[in-house]
Design an enzyme around this catalytic site. Structure first.
Site, PDB file in Angstrom:
ATOM      1  N   SER A  31      44.492  63.747   3.874  1.00 23.50           N
ATOM      2  CA  SER A  31      45.152  63.900   2.578  1.00 23.50           C
ATOM      3  C   SER A  31      46.627  63.497   2.611  1.00 23.50           C
ATOM      4  O   SER A  31      47.107  62.856   1.666  1.00 23.50           O
ATOM      5  CB  SER A  31      45.008  65.337   2.073  1.00 23.50           C
ATOM      6  OG  SER A  31      43.659  65.630   1.764  1.00 23.50           O
ATOM      7  N   LYS A  79      40.073  78.087  -1.676  1.00 24.90           N
ATOM      8  CA  LYS A  79      39.767  77.648  -3.040  1.00 24.90           C
ATOM      9  C   LYS A  79      39.308  78.812  -3.908  1.00 24.90           C
ATOM     10  O   LYS A  79      39.516  78.798  -5.130  1.00 24.90           O
ATOM     11  CB  LYS A  79      38.683  76.576  -3.028  1.00 24.90           C
ATOM     12  CG  LYS A  79      39.085  75.246  -2.428  1.00 24.90           C
ATOM     13  CD  LYS A  79      37.904  74.277  -2.496  1.00 24.90           C
ATOM     14  CE  LYS A  79      38.194  72.956  -1.835  1.00 24.90           C
ATOM     15  NZ  LYS A  79      37.063  72.011  -1.953  1.00 24.90           N
ATOM     16  N   GLY A 141      22.071  70.637   0.961  1.00 29.76           N
ATOM     17  CA  GLY A 141      23.040  71.676   1.277  1.00 29.76           C
ATOM     18  C   GLY A 141      23.288  72.579   0.092  1.00 29.76           C
ATOM     19  O   GLY A 141      22.930  72.253  -1.052  1.00 29.76           O
ATOM     20  N   GLY A 251      32.609  60.302   2.272  1.00 32.34           N
ATOM     21  CA  GLY A 251      33.559  61.360   1.964  1.00 32.34           C
ATOM     22  C   GLY A 251      34.958  60.878   1.667  1.00 32.34           C
ATOM     23  O   GLY A 251      35.714  61.550   0.955  1.00 32.34           O
TER      24      GLY A 251
END
Length: 296
Positions: A31, A79, A141, A251
């Site tokens: 990031s 989160k 998942g 991803g």
């Protein structure tokens, strides 16, 4: 957790140092590279670095931040833990119960904490860029990313979603979310993939390499596998899917689009408001993490 600072100032602020690793580890997060590339194109004197905050420590961390901070990006479980700290939330945060982005807004002499979720857009925009409109979706998942994938599938046009898990007893949260969203959800054991029909759109939220032995068969040349893993890459699952004629997203596609939404929110308060020269911002961000210039 990643962090962004400062509030706009006339001169650049030195890059904030990385903190020692602690759980959950983010020492290898990409990031900072994505954000740095964007702020360079935008000509903004922001620094964006890493900070490890253990579960239960977020409130103390946020309360200790100075007025120069613009916001933070969060990973799980932060989160969810951030929700009681937020003064404002977007509808998507309320819907999913997770916020991966917090912007600090100055209102008079106060700082207001506003939370957003850019995870869903991180899935929607790359798939939409391929021109793919799935009538059905498959999710591998059942964690927080699976909830984002479920919401993204609905926004992309799916009216039926099949989720495959190792433990179907852990699908309760997804079942409740599907009911709120009004989308039909089927829950299957992961072993049932062996007898499943070829798939047109699948999002694997499993850890890197965990889907490698699964029998994933694309339904045709427009079929899309969105494998949210990116380390190691390519996975054997993605290689096999491509060899069978399907298209693959990974991803890093998701991470770059998540970051674009975060930057929009940090700067404007609206994760849907386009950035100045956003096409160039996107190209620079993708190049910073080794992605092709355009999606697909």
């Amino acid at each position: 957790m990643d962090r962004l600072r400062p509030w706009p100032s006339p001169s650049p602020t030195p890059t904030a140092p990385s903190s020692p690793c602690s759980a959950p580890p983010i020492a290898h997060s990409l990031s900072p590279a994505l954000h740095a590339a964007a702020y360079d194109v935008l000509g903004l004197p922001f620094s964006y670095g890493r900070h490890e905050v253990a579960s239960g420590g977020l409130a103390a961390f946020v309360s200790g931040l100075g007025p120069e901070w613009r916001g933070v990006s969060l990973t799980m479980p932060l989160k969810r833990e951030v929700l009681p700290l937020l003064d404002r939330t977007t509808p998507l945060v309320d819907e999913l119960g997770v916020a991966n982005t917090v912007a600090f807004r100055r209102e008079g002499s106060s700082i207001v904490l506003a939370g957003a979720n850019t995870d869903v857009a991180g899935i929607v925009r790359p798939v939409a860029a391929l021109g793919h409109v799935p009538g059905e979706a498959t999710i591998l998942g059942g964690g927080a990313t699976a909830a984002s994938a479920l919401t993204a599938s609905l926004r992309l046009g799916a009216n039926l979603v099949r989720v495959f898990l190792r433990d179907t007893g852990k699908a309760g949260g997804l079942v409740l979310l599907a009911a709120r969203l009004g989308v039909t959800l089927e829950v299957h054991d992961l072993q049932d993939l062996a007898s499943a029909d070829p798939i047109g759109f699948v999002v694997s939220t499993l850890p890197g390499g965990a889907a490698d032995e699964l029998p994933l068969v694309p339904s045709g040349p427009d079929a899309v596998l969105f494998d949210v893993a990116y380390e190691p890459w390519p996975t054997r699952a993605s290689t096999a899917w491509t060899a069978a004629g399907g298209r693959v997203l990974n991803g890093l596609d998701m991470l770059s689009e998540q970051a674009i939404g975060q930057i929009r929110f940090f700067l404007t308060g609206d994760e849907d408001e386009l950035l100045p020269d956003e096409a160039e911002v996107r190209r620079a961000m993708r190049a910073a993490v080794g992605l092709p210039e355009t999606i697909g």
